[in-house]
Design an enzyme around this catalytic site. Sequence first.
Site, mmCIF file in Angstrom:
data_model
loop_
_atom_site.group_PDB
_atom_site.id
_atom_site.type_symbol
_atom_site.label_atom_id
_atom_site.label_comp_id
_atom_site.label_asym_id
_atom_site.label_seq_id
_atom_site.Cartn_x
_atom_site.Cartn_y
_atom_site.Cartn_z
ATOM 1 C CB THR A 1 0.608 0.819 5.644
ATOM 2 O OG1 THR A 1 0.596 -0.208 4.639
ATOM 3 C CG2 THR A 1 1.665 0.916 6.193
ATOM 4 N N GLY A 2 -1.126 -1.444 6.765
ATOM 5 C CA GLY A 2 -1.417 -2.596 7.763
ATOM 6 C C GLY A 2 -2.829 -3.131 7.511
ATOM 7 N N GLY B 1 -6.334 -3.558 7.586
ATOM 8 C CA GLY B 1 -7.475 -2.515 7.552
ATOM 9 C C GLY B 1 -8.464 -2.835 8.495
ATOM 10 C CB THR C 1 -0.856 -0.169 1.352
ATOM 11 O OG1 THR C 1 -1.759 -0.931 1.259
ATOM 12 C CG2 THR C 1 -1.616 1.267 1.650
ATOM 13 N NE ARG D 1 -10.190 -5.556 3.321
ATOM 14 C CZ ARG D 1 -9.207 -4.997 3.277
ATOM 15 N NH1 ARG D 1 -8.771 -4.326 2.618
ATOM 16 N NH2 ARG D 1 -8.553 -4.957 4.474
ATOM 17 C CB VAL D 2 -14.204 -1.051 1.766
ATOM 18 C CG1 VAL D 2 -13.711 0.278 1.911
ATOM 19 C CG2 VAL D 2 -15.062 -1.059 0.328
ATOM 20 N N GLY D 3 -11.127 -1.720 2.788
ATOM 21 C CA GLY D 3 -10.144 -1.533 4.027
ATOM 22 C C GLY D 3 -10.208 -0.285 4.268
ATOM 23 C CG ASP D 4 -6.789 1.200 6.538
ATOM 24 O OD1 ASP D 4 -6.483 -0.012 5.912
ATOM 25 O OD2 ASP D 4 -5.858 1.785 6.696
HETATM 26 N N1 ASP Z 1 -4.431 -1.026 4.981
HETATM 27 C C1 ASP Z 1 -4.786 -1.837 3.578
HETATM 28 C C2 ASP Z 1 -6.132 -2.455 3.654
HETATM 29 O O1 ASP Z 1 -6.411 -3.008 4.297
HETATM 30 C C3 ASP Z 1 -3.714 -2.733 3.262
HETATM 31 C C4 ASP Z 1 -2.065 -2.641 3.520
HETATM 32 O O2 ASP Z 1 -1.976 -1.362 4.000
HETATM 33 O O3 ASP Z 1 -1.345 -3.237 3.303
HETATM 34 O O4 ASP Z 1 -6.908 -2.335 2.525
#
Ligand code: ASP
Length: 303
Positions: free
Chosen positions: A220-221, A223, A169, A197-200
């Site tokens: 990042t990480g 979500g 990301t 699916r939707v992340g953060d």
């Molecule tokens: N935060 C992102 C998500 O969950 C993924 C990532 O940062 O690697 O979509």
Amino acid sequence: MTRRRFSPVFLVHGGCGGPPASKRQLQAIRDALSEGYSLLLKGEGAIEAVEKSIRFLEESGFFNAGRGGKLQLDGHLRLDASLMEGKRLRAGGVAGIEGIRSPVSAARKVLEESPHVLLIGEGAARFGRFHKLAKMTRPSLQQIRLHEELLRSQDPWMKRFHSLIGTGTVGATALDRSGTLAAGASTGGVNRMLPGRVGDTPLIGAGVYADDRSGAVSMTGEGEGIIRAGSAREITLRLEFGATPRAAATLSLRRMKERTQCFAGALILSKRGSFAIVHTTAHMIGGFRVGRRMKVADRFEVI
Ligand code: ASP
């Protein structure tokens, strides 16, 4: 009355939770950093620097964003991005957008050309087409190959969901000469995502936040953990109450780990230009530039 001039600060990341960065990824981060920072030096706004550097990383194809984004389980490339500007708390995001080459530019259009904050799916894509944003016709061979590899893997996907975080990301935060902050991020999400699916990343307050009264944060990480922890807003609130960037992020990421067992990384930039890059993973790809100080690496402060 003379207006106060700030020294520009620019931070960029290319995701956390993955293996050590490749040379090409580190070079792309270096280039994105130079691009964003030189815009700030020329007196451009923080939002411009953040958008342009994220767009560069989306275009590179070396990260899980834009051209390099991961496919969802049904083989569709649905991307998420957002941007926020701290002067007037203006924000824009797109979630699950298909067929638009630069989701972060679509997010900027939402911020500047619509009365809304978040557009999703086909509505977001139509909005992008209306604004004549460059199209992305189909996933690349590399994206299809990666997707097929993941599908072939024997592990039940629910089990591996957390270990297969979609690394790469991208995100950035900036402080411009006028003292305005901005933050943004763009992603293809995590591996083996259910369609829809939707992340953060497109969610203001979770993946991204910027307020000139406190600071700017790009996450990042995982979500699913970042959304539940409300991370980006939590970190800026801690800054507002006097915590340093490092302390604010450390407290927040530790809380997330303890309460959700999820991991993450953050770029944190305070309104005065102090900053930190903190992660609970072994690696986080990123860099910063302020005056002559510049660093590009795949490991910063591990907590
Ligand atoms: N935060 C992102 C998500 O969950 C993924 C990532 O940062 O690697 O979509």
